[in-house]
Design a protein around this motif. Structure first.
Motif, short mmCIF file in Angstrom:
data_model
loop_
_atom_site.label_atom_id
_atom_site.label_comp_id
_atom_site.label_asym_id
_atom_site.label_seq_id
_atom_site.Cartn_x
_atom_site.Cartn_y
_atom_site.Cartn_z
N LEU A 1 11.48 1.26 1.98
CA LEU A 1 12.28 2.34 2.57
C LEU A 1 12.88 1.91 3.91
N TYR A 2 12.08 1.31 4.78
CA TYR A 2 12.59 0.85 6.08
C TYR A 2 13.72 -0.17 5.90
N SER A 3 13.49 -1.16 5.06
CA SER A 3 14.48 -2.25 4.91
C SER A 3 15.75 -1.76 4.23
N LEU A 4 15.61 -0.90 3.21
CA LEU A 4 16.81 -0.37 2.56
C LEU A 4 17.59 0.54 3.51
N SER A 5 16.87 1.26 4.36
CA SER A 5 17.56 2.10 5.35
C SER A 5 18.42 1.25 6.27
N ALA A 6 17.87 0.10 6.71
CA ALA A 6 18.62 -0.81 7.58
C ALA A 6 19.83 -1.39 6.85
N ILE A 7 19.64 -1.74 5.58
CA ILE A 7 20.74 -2.32 4.79
C ILE A 7 21.82 -1.27 4.55
N CYS A 8 21.41 -0.05 4.20
CA CYS A 8 22.38 1.02 3.95
C CYS A 8 23.17 1.36 5.22
N LYS A 9 22.48 1.34 6.35
CA LYS A 9 23.17 1.59 7.62
C LYS A 9 24.23 0.51 7.87
N LYS A 10 23.86 -0.74 7.58
CA LYS A 10 24.76 -1.87 7.80
C LYS A 10 26.01 -1.77 6.93
N TYR A 11 25.85 -1.26 5.71
CA TYR A 11 26.97 -1.23 4.77
C TYR A 11 27.57 0.17 4.60
N GLY A 12 27.08 1.14 5.37
CA GLY A 12 27.64 2.48 5.28
C GLY A 12 27.29 3.21 4.02
N LEU A 13 26.15 2.88 3.43
CA LEU A 13 25.71 3.51 2.20
C LEU A 13 24.72 4.63 2.51
N SER A 14 24.64 5.61 1.63
CA SER A 14 23.58 6.61 1.73
C SER A 14 22.44 6.16 0.81
N LEU A 15 21.27 6.77 0.98
CA LEU A 15 20.09 6.37 0.21
C LEU A 15 19.40 7.61 -0.33
N ASN A 16 19.13 7.61 -1.64
CA ASN A 16 18.35 8.68 -2.27
C ASN A 16 16.91 8.22 -2.41
N VAL A 17 15.97 9.11 -2.15
CA VAL A 17 14.54 8.77 -2.23
C VAL A 17 13.84 9.79 -3.12
N ILE A 18 12.92 9.30 -3.95
CA ILE A 18 12.08 10.18 -4.74
C ILE A 18 10.62 9.83 -4.49
N THR A 19 9.80 10.85 -4.27
CA THR A 19 8.36 10.64 -4.15
C THR A 19 7.67 11.59 -5.12
N VAL A 20 6.69 11.09 -5.84
CA VAL A 20 6.02 11.85 -6.89
C VAL A 20 4.58 12.13 -6.50
N ASN A 21 4.22 13.40 -6.45
CA ASN A 21 2.84 13.80 -6.20
C ASN A 21 2.16 14.01 -7.56
N HIS A 22 1.32 13.04 -7.95
CA HIS A 22 0.69 13.07 -9.27
C HIS A 22 -0.42 14.11 -9.36
N ASN A 23 -0.94 14.54 -8.21
CA ASN A 23 -2.03 15.52 -8.18
C ASN A 23 -3.24 15.06 -8.99
N ILE A 24 -3.60 13.78 -8.84
CA ILE A 24 -4.79 13.23 -9.49
C ILE A 24 -5.96 13.22 -8.52
N ARG A 25 -5.69 12.75 -7.29
CA ARG A 25 -6.74 12.67 -6.28
C ARG A 25 -6.92 14.01 -5.56
N ALA A 26 -7.81 14.03 -4.59
CA ALA A 26 -8.04 15.25 -3.81
C ALA A 26 -6.73 15.73 -3.20
N ALA A 27 -6.57 17.03 -3.10
CA ALA A 27 -5.30 17.63 -2.64
C ALA A 27 -4.88 17.12 -1.27
N GLU A 28 -5.84 17.01 -0.34
CA GLU A 28 -5.48 16.58 1.01
C GLU A 28 -4.95 15.15 1.03
N GLU A 29 -5.41 14.33 0.09
CA GLU A 29 -4.96 12.94 0.05
C GLU A 29 -3.61 12.81 -0.65
N THR A 30 -3.52 13.34 -1.87
CA THR A 30 -2.29 13.17 -2.65
C THR A 30 -1.12 13.97 -2.06
#
Length: 490
Positions: free
Chosen positions: A61-90
Protein backbone atom coordinates in the motif's frame (compact mmCIF):
# COMPACT_ATOMS: atom_id res chain seq x y z
CA UNK A 1 20.25 7.82 3.70
CA UNK A 2 16.84 6.57 4.87
CA UNK A 3 15.05 8.39 2.05
CA UNK A 4 17.41 6.84 -0.50
CA UNK A 5 16.64 3.32 0.79
CA UNK A 6 12.93 4.08 0.72
CA UNK A 7 13.13 5.25 -2.89
CA UNK A 8 15.20 2.21 -3.85
CA UNK A 9 12.52 -0.09 -2.44
CA UNK A 10 9.77 1.77 -4.28
CA UNK A 11 11.80 1.57 -7.50
CA UNK A 12 12.02 -2.18 -6.99
CA UNK A 13 8.24 -2.36 -6.57
CA UNK A 14 7.80 -0.28 -9.74
CA UNK A 15 10.10 -2.71 -11.55
CA UNK A 16 8.00 -5.61 -10.29
CA UNK A 17 4.80 -3.83 -11.32
CA UNK A 18 6.15 -3.15 -14.80
CA UNK A 19 7.29 -6.77 -15.10
CA UNK A 20 3.72 -7.89 -14.40
CA UNK A 21 2.32 -5.37 -16.88
CA UNK A 22 4.72 -6.60 -19.58
CA UNK A 23 3.63 -10.21 -18.97
CA UNK A 24 0.03 -9.13 -19.51
CA UNK A 25 0.85 -7.19 -22.67
CA UNK A 26 0.07 -3.76 -21.14
CA UNK A 27 2.24 -0.70 -21.70
CA UNK A 28 4.51 -0.08 -18.71
CA UNK A 29 4.83 3.07 -16.59
CA UNK A 30 7.87 4.87 -18.01
CA UNK A 31 9.96 7.38 -16.12
CA UNK A 32 9.45 9.99 -18.84
CA UNK A 33 5.70 9.85 -18.16
CA UNK A 34 5.97 10.65 -14.48
CA UNK A 35 5.55 14.42 -15.00
CA UNK A 36 2.63 14.20 -17.44
CA UNK A 37 -0.75 15.47 -16.43
CA UNK A 38 -2.88 13.28 -14.18
CA UNK A 39 -5.84 13.32 -16.54
CA UNK A 40 -4.01 11.44 -19.30
CA UNK A 41 -2.50 8.90 -16.95
CA UNK A 42 -5.70 8.12 -15.03
CA UNK A 43 -7.23 6.94 -18.28
CA UNK A 44 -4.27 4.65 -18.82
CA UNK A 45 -4.38 2.31 -15.84
CA UNK A 46 -6.82 1.44 -13.06
CA UNK A 47 -4.87 -0.10 -10.18
CA UNK A 48 -6.09 -1.66 -6.95
CA UNK A 49 -4.51 -3.41 -3.96
CA UNK A 50 -5.73 -6.07 -1.54
CA UNK A 51 -4.60 -5.02 1.94
CA UNK A 52 -4.98 -7.17 5.07
CA UNK A 53 -2.97 -5.03 7.48
CA UNK A 54 0.03 -7.37 7.62
CA UNK A 55 3.54 -6.17 6.85
CA UNK A 56 3.53 -7.36 3.22
CA UNK A 57 0.26 -5.70 2.24
CA UNK A 58 1.03 -2.51 4.17
CA UNK A 59 4.34 -2.21 2.31
CA UNK A 60 2.43 -2.79 -0.93
CA UNK A 61 0.00 0.00 0.00
CA UNK A 62 2.75 2.49 0.92
CA UNK A 63 4.82 1.79 -2.21
CA UNK A 64 1.85 1.82 -4.60
CA UNK A 65 0.69 5.09 -3.06
CA UNK A 66 4.09 6.62 -3.83
CA UNK A 67 4.03 5.24 -7.39
CA UNK A 68 0.46 6.44 -8.01
CA UNK A 69 1.38 9.89 -6.71
CA UNK A 70 4.36 9.98 -9.07
CA UNK A 71 2.24 9.06 -12.10
CA UNK A 72 -0.97 10.86 -11.16
CA UNK A 73 -2.93 7.66 -10.71
CA UNK A 74 -5.65 6.94 -8.16
CA UNK A 75 -5.61 3.72 -6.13
CA UNK A 76 -8.49 1.44 -5.12
CA UNK A 77 -8.08 -0.66 -1.98
CA UNK A 78 -10.07 -3.62 -0.70
CA UNK A 79 -9.77 -5.14 2.77
CA UNK A 80 -11.69 -8.26 3.77
CA UNK A 81 -12.76 -8.99 7.34
CA UNK A 82 -13.10 -12.80 7.38
CA UNK A 83 -14.50 -12.82 10.93
CA UNK A 84 -12.63 -16.03 11.78
CA UNK A 85 -10.54 -14.80 14.71
CA UNK A 86 -11.67 -12.91 17.80
CA UNK A 87 -13.68 -9.80 16.93
CA UNK A 88 -11.20 -7.35 18.46
CA UNK A 89 -8.39 -8.81 16.36
CA UNK A 90 -10.05 -9.32 12.99
CA UNK A 91 -12.11 -6.09 13.15
CA UNK A 92 -9.02 -4.29 14.37
CA UNK A 93 -7.18 -5.29 11.18
CA UNK A 94 -9.91 -3.83 8.96
CA UNK A 95 -10.11 -0.66 11.08
CA UNK A 96 -6.34 -0.28 10.77
CA UNK A 97 -6.40 -0.55 6.97
CA UNK A 98 -9.19 2.02 6.67
CA UNK A 99 -7.34 4.46 8.95
CA UNK A 100 -4.11 4.00 6.99
CA UNK A 101 -5.86 4.69 3.67
CA UNK A 102 -7.36 7.84 5.16
CA UNK A 103 -3.88 8.96 6.27
CA UNK A 104 -2.32 8.34 2.84
CA UNK A 105 -5.12 10.23 1.04
CA UNK A 106 -3.23 13.45 1.76
CA UNK A 107 -0.81 12.51 -1.05
CA UNK A 108 -2.89 10.41 -3.47
CA UNK A 109 -6.53 9.58 -4.20
CA UNK A 110 -7.33 6.30 -2.41
CA UNK A 111 -10.74 4.65 -2.39
CA UNK A 112 -11.00 1.97 0.32
CA UNK A 113 -13.75 -0.68 0.45
CA UNK A 114 -14.25 -2.87 3.51
CA UNK A 115 -15.92 -6.27 3.01
CA UNK A 116 -17.52 -7.97 6.01
CA UNK A 117 -18.01 -11.74 5.82
CA UNK A 118 -20.70 -13.01 8.15
CA UNK A 119 -19.26 -14.69 11.26
CA UNK A 120 -19.26 -18.50 11.04
CA UNK A 121 -19.98 -18.38 7.27
CA UNK A 122 -16.45 -19.59 6.46
CA UNK A 123 -16.56 -22.29 9.15
CA UNK A 124 -19.92 -23.51 7.83
CA UNK A 125 -18.60 -23.61 4.26
CA UNK A 126 -15.52 -25.52 5.44
CA UNK A 127 -17.64 -28.15 7.19
CA UNK A 128 -20.14 -28.55 4.36
CA UNK A 129 -17.44 -28.86 1.68
CA UNK A 130 -14.95 -30.87 3.80
CA UNK A 131 -12.16 -28.36 3.21
CA UNK A 132 -9.75 -26.48 5.46
CA UNK A 133 -10.53 -23.10 7.02
CA UNK A 134 -7.76 -21.42 5.01
CA UNK A 135 -9.09 -22.74 1.70
CA UNK A 136 -12.66 -21.76 2.66
CA UNK A 137 -11.48 -18.24 3.56
CA UNK A 138 -9.72 -18.02 0.21
CA UNK A 139 -12.96 -18.89 -1.61
CA UNK A 140 -14.85 -16.07 0.15
CA UNK A 141 -11.96 -13.62 -0.30
CA UNK A 142 -11.68 -14.17 -4.05
CA UNK A 143 -15.43 -13.89 -4.53
CA UNK A 144 -15.17 -10.46 -2.90
CA UNK A 145 -12.18 -9.62 -5.13
CA UNK A 146 -14.03 -10.60 -8.31
CA UNK A 147 -17.03 -8.43 -7.43
CA UNK A 148 -14.74 -5.53 -6.46
CA UNK A 149 -12.83 -5.76 -9.76
CA UNK A 150 -16.04 -5.84 -11.82
CA UNK A 151 -17.85 -3.03 -9.99
CA UNK A 152 -14.86 -0.67 -10.07
CA UNK A 153 -13.58 -1.49 -13.59
CA UNK A 154 -10.19 -2.48 -12.17
CA UNK A 155 -7.47 -3.35 -14.67
CA UNK A 156 -5.23 -5.08 -12.13
CA UNK A 157 -5.57 -6.01 -8.46
CA UNK A 158 -2.17 -6.16 -6.75
CA UNK A 159 -1.56 -8.92 -4.21
CA UNK A 160 1.24 -8.81 -1.65
CA UNK A 161 2.91 -12.21 -2.10
CA UNK A 162 6.69 -11.87 -1.78
CA UNK A 163 9.89 -13.85 -2.31
CA UNK A 164 9.55 -15.68 1.01
CA UNK A 165 6.01 -16.73 0.08
CA UNK A 166 7.41 -18.09 -3.18
CA UNK A 167 9.96 -20.21 -1.31
CA UNK A 168 7.42 -21.47 1.21
CA UNK A 169 4.97 -22.33 -1.55
CA UNK A 170 7.61 -24.27 -3.49
CA UNK A 171 8.45 -26.31 -0.39
CA UNK A 172 4.79 -26.83 0.48
CA UNK A 173 3.76 -27.98 -2.99
CA UNK A 174 6.75 -30.30 -3.19
CA UNK A 175 5.77 -31.92 0.14
CA UNK A 176 2.13 -32.40 -0.86
CA UNK A 177 2.52 -32.80 -4.64
CA UNK A 178 -0.52 -34.92 -5.51
CA UNK A 179 -1.89 -32.49 -8.07
CA UNK A 180 -1.57 -33.63 -11.68
CA UNK A 181 -1.06 -30.03 -12.78
CA UNK A 182 1.54 -29.47 -10.05
CA UNK A 183 3.39 -26.19 -10.25
CA UNK A 184 5.79 -25.04 -7.52
CA UNK A 185 5.53 -21.36 -8.40
CA UNK A 186 3.26 -18.50 -7.43
CA UNK A 187 2.59 -16.77 -10.79
CA UNK A 188 3.46 -13.10 -11.28
CA UNK A 189 0.16 -12.64 -13.07
CA UNK A 190 -3.10 -14.59 -13.27
CA UNK A 191 -5.79 -12.79 -15.16
CA UNK A 192 -6.31 -9.45 -13.38
CA UNK A 193 -4.30 -10.48 -10.31
CA UNK A 194 -0.67 -9.35 -10.23
CA UNK A 195 2.13 -9.64 -7.66
CA UNK A 196 4.69 -6.81 -7.87
CA UNK A 197 6.49 -7.85 -4.64
CA UNK A 198 7.31 -11.39 -5.75
CA UNK A 199 11.06 -10.68 -6.12
CA UNK A 200 11.27 -8.77 -2.83
CA UNK A 201 12.11 -10.52 0.46
CA UNK A 202 10.22 -10.16 3.73
CA UNK A 203 13.36 -8.70 5.30
CA UNK A 204 13.40 -5.89 2.71
CA UNK A 205 9.71 -5.27 3.32
CA UNK A 206 10.11 -4.91 7.09
CA UNK A 207 13.17 -2.67 6.66
CA UNK A 208 11.15 -0.40 4.32
CA UNK A 209 8.35 -0.07 6.83
CA UNK A 210 10.74 0.51 9.73
CA UNK A 211 12.49 3.31 7.86
CA UNK A 212 9.14 5.09 7.59
CA UNK A 213 8.15 4.32 11.20
CA UNK A 214 5.16 2.52 9.71
CA UNK A 215 3.08 0.13 11.79
CA UNK A 216 1.49 -3.11 10.69
CA UNK A 217 -0.73 -5.82 12.16
CA UNK A 218 0.28 -9.41 12.98
CA UNK A 219 -2.19 -12.26 12.47
CA UNK A 220 -1.92 -14.56 15.51
CA UNK A 221 -2.90 -17.58 13.36
CA UNK A 222 0.42 -17.19 11.49
CA UNK A 223 2.10 -18.91 14.45
CA UNK A 224 -0.24 -21.93 14.52
CA UNK A 225 1.87 -24.82 13.15
CA UNK A 226 -1.15 -27.05 12.53
CA UNK A 227 -1.20 -25.27 9.14
CA UNK A 228 1.43 -26.65 6.76
CA UNK A 229 2.61 -23.24 5.53
CA UNK A 230 3.19 -22.05 9.10
CA UNK A 231 5.01 -25.26 9.97
CA UNK A 232 7.30 -24.73 6.97
CA UNK A 233 7.85 -21.07 7.91
CA UNK A 234 8.44 -21.70 11.61
CA UNK A 235 10.37 -24.99 11.50
CA UNK A 236 11.64 -26.05 8.08
CA UNK A 237 12.90 -22.70 6.75
CA UNK A 238 14.99 -21.90 9.89
CA UNK A 239 16.49 -25.42 9.71
CA UNK A 240 17.41 -24.95 6.03
CA UNK A 241 18.87 -21.50 6.77
CA UNK A 242 21.08 -22.96 9.52
CA UNK A 243 22.23 -26.06 7.69
CA UNK A 244 22.05 -25.55 3.91
CA UNK A 245 23.74 -22.42 2.63
CA UNK A 246 22.34 -21.21 -0.69
CA UNK A 247 19.19 -23.34 -0.52
CA UNK A 248 16.94 -20.39 -1.36
CA UNK A 249 18.66 -19.69 -4.69
CA UNK A 250 18.62 -23.40 -5.49
CA UNK A 251 14.87 -23.67 -4.84
CA UNK A 252 14.04 -20.53 -6.83
CA UNK A 253 16.21 -21.77 -9.68
CA UNK A 254 14.34 -25.09 -9.58
CA UNK A 255 11.02 -23.23 -9.65
CA UNK A 256 12.12 -21.29 -12.73
CA UNK A 257 13.25 -24.45 -14.53
CA UNK A 258 10.02 -26.21 -13.63
CA UNK A 259 7.96 -23.37 -15.05
CA UNK A 260 10.00 -23.41 -18.28
CA UNK A 261 9.44 -27.17 -18.61
CA UNK A 262 5.74 -26.70 -17.91
CA UNK A 263 5.59 -24.01 -20.60
CA UNK A 264 7.20 -26.35 -23.15
CA UNK A 265 4.83 -29.20 -22.25
CA UNK A 266 1.86 -26.83 -22.55
CA UNK A 267 2.97 -25.76 -26.04
CA UNK A 268 3.20 -29.42 -27.15
CA UNK A 269 -0.21 -30.21 -25.66
CA UNK A 270 -1.75 -27.27 -27.54
CA UNK A 271 -0.61 -28.85 -30.82
CA UNK A 272 -2.99 -31.77 -30.25
CA UNK A 273 -6.45 -30.94 -31.55
CA UNK A 274 -9.45 -31.72 -29.31
CA UNK A 275 -12.85 -32.17 -30.97
CA UNK A 276 -16.20 -31.59 -29.32
CA UNK A 277 -18.41 -34.55 -30.16
CA UNK A 278 -21.73 -33.84 -31.86
CA UNK A 279 -24.81 -33.66 -29.67
CA UNK A 280 -23.05 -33.11 -26.35
CA UNK A 281 -21.46 -30.13 -24.61
CA UNK A 282 -19.56 -32.40 -22.21
CA UNK A 283 -18.03 -34.82 -24.71
CA UNK A 284 -14.55 -34.28 -26.20
CA UNK A 285 -12.02 -36.46 -27.99
CA UNK A 286 -8.62 -36.41 -29.67
CA UNK A 287 -6.63 -38.82 -31.84
CA UNK A 288 -5.57 -42.11 -30.22
CA UNK A 289 -2.59 -42.10 -32.57
CA UNK A 290 -1.43 -38.74 -31.19
CA UNK A 291 -1.84 -40.10 -27.67
CA UNK A 292 0.08 -43.34 -28.24
CA UNK A 293 3.00 -41.53 -29.91
CA UNK A 294 3.31 -38.87 -27.19
CA UNK A 295 5.89 -38.96 -24.35
CA UNK A 296 4.55 -39.78 -20.89
CA UNK A 297 4.61 -36.14 -19.70
CA UNK A 298 2.45 -35.10 -22.66
CA UNK A 299 0.06 -38.01 -22.10
CA UNK A 300 -0.51 -36.87 -18.51
CA UNK A 301 -1.34 -33.34 -19.62
CA UNK A 302 -3.58 -34.52 -22.49
CA UNK A 303 -5.61 -36.60 -20.05
CA UNK A 304 -5.83 -33.66 -17.68
CA UNK A 305 -6.92 -31.28 -20.43
CA UNK A 306 -9.58 -33.71 -21.63
CA UNK A 307 -10.97 -34.11 -18.10
CA UNK A 308 -11.07 -30.33 -17.66
CA UNK A 309 -12.81 -29.80 -21.01
CA UNK A 310 -15.44 -32.39 -20.11
CA UNK A 311 -16.20 -30.62 -16.86
CA UNK A 312 -13.83 -31.73 -14.09
CA UNK A 313 -13.07 -28.63 -12.01
CA UNK A 314 -11.38 -30.16 -8.94
CA UNK A 315 -7.71 -31.08 -8.78
CA UNK A 316 -6.87 -34.37 -10.46
CA UNK A 317 -4.21 -36.37 -8.55
CA UNK A 318 -1.07 -37.20 -10.48
CA UNK A 319 -1.30 -40.77 -9.15
CA UNK A 320 -4.70 -41.22 -10.85
CA UNK A 321 -3.29 -40.32 -14.26
CA UNK A 322 -0.32 -42.64 -13.67
CA UNK A 323 -2.76 -45.42 -12.81
CA UNK A 324 -4.63 -44.76 -16.07
CA UNK A 325 -1.43 -45.01 -18.13
CA UNK A 326 -0.31 -48.16 -16.34
CA UNK A 327 -3.62 -49.86 -17.16
CA UNK A 328 -3.18 -49.33 -20.91
CA UNK A 329 -1.30 -52.58 -21.48
CA UNK A 330 -3.38 -53.86 -24.41
CA UNK A 331 -2.05 -52.74 -27.86
CA UNK A 332 -4.46 -50.77 -30.03
CA UNK A 333 -4.40 -53.50 -32.71
CA UNK A 334 -5.49 -56.22 -30.27
CA UNK A 335 -9.02 -57.60 -30.11
CA UNK A 336 -9.90 -55.56 -27.03
CA UNK A 337 -10.70 -52.12 -28.39
CA UNK A 338 -11.90 -50.11 -25.40
CA UNK A 339 -10.54 -49.45 -21.93
CA UNK A 340 -12.48 -47.18 -19.57
CA UNK A 341 -11.51 -45.12 -16.55
CA UNK A 342 -13.52 -42.62 -14.58
CA UNK A 343 -12.79 -39.55 -12.47
CA UNK A 344 -15.58 -37.59 -10.79
CA UNK A 345 -18.41 -37.53 -13.35
CA UNK A 346 -16.22 -37.88 -16.44
CA UNK A 347 -15.48 -41.20 -18.11
CA UNK A 348 -12.35 -41.71 -20.23
CA UNK A 349 -12.70 -44.25 -23.04
CA UNK A 350 -9.63 -45.45 -24.95
CA UNK A 351 -10.99 -46.51 -28.30
CA UNK A 352 -9.04 -47.74 -31.30
CA UNK A 353 -9.12 -44.39 -33.12
CA UNK A 354 -9.57 -41.85 -30.34
CA UNK A 355 -9.48 -41.02 -26.64
CA UNK A 356 -12.96 -39.92 -25.54
CA UNK A 357 -13.94 -37.87 -22.47
CA UNK A 358 -17.63 -37.90 -21.61
CA UNK A 359 -19.59 -36.33 -18.75
CA UNK A 360 -21.81 -39.19 -17.63
CA UNK A 361 -23.61 -37.86 -14.58
CA UNK A 362 -24.43 -34.28 -13.68
CA UNK A 363 -24.42 -34.74 -9.89
CA UNK A 364 -22.58 -37.56 -8.15
CA UNK A 365 -23.55 -36.54 -4.63
CA UNK A 366 -26.77 -38.59 -5.04
CA UNK A 367 -25.01 -41.61 -6.57
CA UNK A 368 -25.73 -44.88 -4.75
CA UNK A 369 -24.59 -48.39 -5.69
CA UNK A 370 -24.84 -51.69 -3.80
CA UNK A 371 -24.28 -55.30 -4.83
CA UNK A 372 -23.73 -58.57 -2.96
CA UNK A 373 -21.39 -60.83 -4.91
CA UNK A 374 -21.46 -64.56 -4.23
CA UNK A 375 -19.38 -65.93 -7.11
CA UNK A 376 -16.42 -65.04 -9.28
CA UNK A 377 -16.90 -63.07 -12.46
CA UNK A 378 -17.04 -59.58 -13.93
CA UNK A 379 -19.42 -56.92 -12.62
CA UNK A 380 -20.21 -53.40 -13.83
CA UNK A 381 -20.44 -50.46 -11.41
CA UNK A 382 -20.71 -46.66 -11.94
CA UNK A 383 -16.97 -46.33 -11.30
CA UNK A 384 -15.97 -49.11 -13.72
CA UNK A 385 -15.51 -52.88 -13.92
CA UNK A 386 -14.93 -55.17 -10.94
CA UNK A 387 -13.53 -58.65 -11.45
CA UNK A 388 -13.60 -61.27 -8.69
CA UNK A 389 -10.74 -63.74 -9.25
CA UNK A 390 -10.26 -67.07 -7.50
CA UNK A 391 -6.72 -67.53 -6.12
CA UNK A 392 -4.77 -70.49 -7.45
CA UNK A 393 -4.82 -73.70 -5.42
CA UNK A 394 -1.79 -74.77 -3.43
CA UNK A 395 0.76 -77.07 -5.07
CA UNK A 396 -0.78 -80.07 -3.33
CA UNK A 397 -4.15 -79.29 -4.85
CA UNK A 398 -5.72 -77.89 -1.67
CA UNK A 399 -8.37 -75.27 -2.42
CA UNK A 400 -7.24 -71.92 -0.99
CA UNK A 401 -10.83 -70.73 -0.81
CA UNK A 402 -9.85 -67.09 -1.22
CA UNK A 403 -10.42 -64.47 -3.91
CA UNK A 404 -8.86 -61.25 -5.10
CA UNK A 405 -10.36 -58.10 -6.54
CA UNK A 406 -9.42 -56.35 -9.77
CA UNK A 407 -10.88 -52.90 -10.45
CA UNK A 408 -10.55 -51.43 -13.95
CA UNK A 409 -7.60 -53.73 -14.59
CA UNK A 410 -5.70 -53.07 -11.34
CA UNK A 411 -5.41 -55.78 -8.68
CA UNK A 412 -6.18 -54.86 -5.05
CA UNK A 413 -3.69 -56.39 -2.61
CA UNK A 414 -6.27 -58.03 -0.34
CA UNK A 415 -7.57 -61.60 -0.09
CA UNK A 416 -11.10 -62.44 1.00
CA UNK A 417 -13.76 -65.14 1.00
CA UNK A 418 -17.10 -64.89 -0.79
CA UNK A 419 -19.70 -63.55 -0.40
CA UNK A 420 -18.74 -59.87 -0.31
CA UNK A 421 -20.66 -56.64 -0.71
CA UNK A 422 -19.46 -53.69 -2.81
CA UNK A 423 -21.09 -50.30 -2.28
CA UNK A 424 -20.27 -46.64 -1.72
CA UNK A 425 -19.82 -45.47 1.87
CA UNK A 426 -22.78 -44.04 3.73
CA UNK A 427 -22.61 -40.95 5.95
CA UNK A 428 -21.76 -42.64 9.28
CA UNK A 429 -19.88 -45.71 7.99
CA UNK A 430 -16.72 -46.58 9.94
CA UNK A 431 -13.71 -48.81 9.30
CA UNK A 432 -11.17 -50.29 11.70
CA UNK A 433 -7.78 -48.53 12.05
CA UNK A 434 -4.41 -50.20 12.73
CA UNK A 435 -4.68 -49.42 16.45
CA UNK A 436 -8.03 -51.19 16.71
CA UNK A 437 -10.11 -48.01 16.92
CA UNK A 438 -12.88 -47.17 14.46
CA UNK A 439 -12.52 -44.28 12.01
CA UNK A 440 -15.32 -42.54 10.17
CA UNK A 441 -14.80 -43.00 6.44
CA UNK A 442 -15.85 -39.37 5.90
CA UNK A 443 -12.89 -38.34 8.11
CA UNK A 444 -10.55 -40.53 6.05
CA UNK A 445 -11.78 -38.83 2.87
CA UNK A 446 -11.05 -35.45 4.46
CA UNK A 447 -7.51 -36.58 5.35
CA UNK A 448 -7.01 -37.75 1.76
CA UNK A 449 -8.39 -34.41 0.41
CA UNK A 450 -11.03 -36.23 -1.66
CA UNK A 451 -13.41 -33.70 -3.29
CA UNK A 452 -17.01 -34.00 -2.10
CA UNK A 453 -18.24 -34.76 -5.64
CA UNK A 454 -15.82 -37.68 -5.98
CA UNK A 455 -16.53 -39.42 -2.66
CA UNK A 456 -19.71 -41.26 -3.75
CA UNK A 457 -17.72 -42.99 -6.49
CA UNK A 458 -15.21 -44.61 -4.14
CA UNK A 459 -16.26 -48.23 -3.47
CA UNK A 460 -15.92 -49.99 -0.14
CA UNK A 461 -15.65 -53.77 0.24
CA UNK A 462 -17.61 -55.49 2.99
CA UNK A 463 -16.90 -59.06 4.12
CA UNK A 464 -19.18 -61.38 6.05
CA UNK A 465 -17.94 -61.52 9.65
CA UNK A 466 -19.98 -63.36 12.27
CA UNK A 467 -23.21 -63.10 10.25
CA UNK A 468 -22.90 -59.41 9.38
CA UNK A 469 -21.10 -57.48 6.66
CA UNK A 470 -18.13 -55.42 7.90
CA UNK A 471 -16.14 -52.89 5.87
CA UNK A 472 -12.58 -54.17 5.31
CA UNK A 473 -11.44 -52.07 2.35
CA UNK A 474 -11.88 -48.47 1.22
CA UNK A 475 -10.78 -48.57 -2.42
CA UNK A 476 -9.57 -45.06 -3.19
CA UNK A 477 -6.55 -46.00 -5.29
CA UNK A 478 -8.65 -46.43 -8.41
CA UNK A 479 -9.25 -42.65 -8.31
CA UNK A 480 -5.69 -41.70 -7.46
CA UNK A 481 -5.96 -41.65 -3.67
CA UNK A 482 -5.15 -44.55 -1.31
CA UNK A 483 -6.54 -47.94 -0.34
CA UNK A 484 -7.47 -48.44 3.31
CA UNK A 485 -7.22 -52.17 3.99
CA UNK A 486 -7.99 -53.92 7.26
CA UNK A 487 -5.60 -56.85 7.66
CA UNK A 488 -6.49 -59.80 9.87
CA UNK A 489 -4.03 -60.54 12.67
CA UNK A 490 -2.59 -64.02 12.57
Amino acid sequence: MNQTKIELFESKVLKGLNGCLKRSGVEVLREDEALLGAEALCKKLSLAAAVSGGADSVALLYSLSAICKKYGLSLNVITVNHNIRAAEETCGDADFVQALCKKLRDDVTINCERVEIERDAILKYSQENKTGIEEAARVFRYKAFERFIAENNIDFLCLAHNKNDQLETALMRFLQANDADFSPAIPYIRGKYIRPLLDISREEIEEYLTLQAAEWRTDSSNFDTKYLRNKIRQKLVPFLNDNFEGWQNAVLSGVEKSELNKELVSELVEKVSFTQEEGSSGKFSFSRKDFDSAPSAIKHRLLLKGLNLAGVSERVPHSFLSEVLESLTVPVSASVKITKKRFADVEISFKKDKVLFEKVKKNNTDLVFFDIIEETGSFEFPFGTVEILRLENKSDGTDVGKCKLRINGSVVEHCFSLPVCIQNAQLDDCVKASDGSMRKISDIYSDWHVPVEVRPQIPVLLELKEREFVITCVLGKMLGFKDWIVYEKN
